[in-house]
Design a protein around this motif. Structure first.
Motif, short mmCIF file in Angstrom:
data_model
loop_
_atom_site.label_atom_id
_atom_site.label_comp_id
_atom_site.label_asym_id
_atom_site.label_seq_id
_atom_site.Cartn_x
_atom_site.Cartn_y
_atom_site.Cartn_z
N VAL A 70 0.82 -1.22 0.00
CA VAL A 70 0.00 0.00 0.00
C VAL A 70 0.85 1.26 0.00
N LEU A 71 1.90 1.28 0.79
CA LEU A 71 2.63 2.53 1.03
C LEU A 71 3.78 2.81 0.08
N CYS A 72 4.25 1.83 -0.65
CA CYS A 72 5.44 2.04 -1.47
C CYS A 72 5.15 2.53 -2.88
N TRP A 73 3.91 2.81 -3.23
CA TRP A 73 3.63 3.21 -4.60
C TRP A 73 4.31 4.51 -4.99
N PRO A 74 4.46 5.52 -4.12
CA PRO A 74 5.14 6.73 -4.61
C PRO A 74 6.65 6.54 -4.77
N ILE A 75 7.19 5.57 -4.08
CA ILE A 75 8.65 5.34 -4.14
C ILE A 75 8.96 3.95 -4.68
N ALA A 76 8.15 3.47 -5.60
CA ALA A 76 8.31 2.10 -6.10
C ALA A 76 9.65 1.91 -6.79
N LYS A 77 10.13 2.91 -7.50
CA LYS A 77 11.40 2.78 -8.20
C LYS A 77 12.54 2.58 -7.21
N TYR A 78 12.48 3.28 -6.09
CA TYR A 78 13.52 3.15 -5.07
C TYR A 78 13.32 1.88 -4.25
N SER A 79 12.08 1.47 -4.10
CA SER A 79 11.80 0.22 -3.39
C SER A 79 12.33 -0.98 -4.15
N LEU A 80 12.35 -0.88 -5.48
CA LEU A 80 12.91 -1.97 -6.29
C LEU A 80 14.39 -2.16 -6.01
N ALA A 81 15.06 -1.11 -5.59
CA ALA A 81 16.49 -1.21 -5.27
C ALA A 81 16.71 -1.57 -3.81
N ALA A 82 15.90 -1.01 -2.91
CA ALA A 82 16.16 -1.18 -1.48
C ALA A 82 15.60 -2.48 -0.90
N MET A 83 14.41 -2.85 -1.28
CA MET A 83 13.76 -4.02 -0.66
C MET A 83 14.49 -5.34 -0.89
N PRO A 84 15.02 -5.61 -2.09
CA PRO A 84 15.77 -6.86 -2.24
C PRO A 84 17.03 -6.90 -1.38
N VAL A 85 17.67 -5.76 -1.19
CA VAL A 85 18.87 -5.73 -0.34
C VAL A 85 18.49 -6.01 1.11
N ILE A 86 17.45 -5.35 1.59
CA ILE A 86 17.02 -5.54 2.98
C ILE A 86 16.55 -6.97 3.22
N THR A 87 15.73 -7.47 2.32
CA THR A 87 15.21 -8.83 2.46
C THR A 87 16.34 -9.85 2.32
N GLY A 88 17.22 -9.66 1.35
CA GLY A 88 18.35 -10.57 1.18
C GLY A 88 19.25 -10.59 2.39
#
Length: 136
Positions: A70-88
């Motif tokens: 729900v909350l990441c839609w305005p920053i989806a481009k940056y979430s594509l970079a940050a979330m895999p690093v955090i999850t990994g």
């Protein structure tokens, strides 16, 4: 009970992820445009949440995934970079702490390797999804 439920939900998320890989490519063929928001919500986030569910067996991950959805839609481009690093990083720490319980250096290196691998896999998915269709 919670482990089985987490695994079942994880399998369902992987099925959603696979289905939306094909749906995303079809949408790209149809409109020749795919937003970062669509790619993040339907092609990356289910994979990351399922991986977390398989690793931690905690249903709280679903709440975090729903918030990210729900909350990441305005920053989806940056979430594509940050979330895999955090999850990994988190998944790698969990995996390697079970293998090397007494070695912090090996756990750290394992977490770094999994974070880099998850980032590369997710960026490959993004590149494949956003690649324009071949016109014949």
């Amino acid at each position: 009970m919670q482990t089985g439920l987490a695994a079942g939900i994880g399998v369902a998320l992987i099925a959603i992820w696979v289905a939306f890989l094909f749906e995303g490519r079809e949408e790209m063929r149809r409109s020749e445009r795919l937003s970062y928001d669509f790619v993040f919500k339907w092609n990356i986030l289910p994979l990351l949440v399922a991986l977390e569910l398989f690793t931690t067996h905690s249903l709280a991950v679903l709440g975090v995934g729903a918030m990210a959805f729900v909350l990441c839609w305005p920053i989806a481009k940056y979430s594509l970079a940050a979330m895999p690093v955090i999850t990994g990083w988190h998944v790698g720490t969990q995996w390697f702490s079970k293998i090397y319980a007494q070695s912090d250096q090996r756990v750290f290196m394992g977490a770094v390797i999994v974070a880099i691998t998850m980032t590369l896999v997710c960026q490959a998915i993004v590149a494949a999804m956003r690649r324009p269709p071949a016109h014949t």
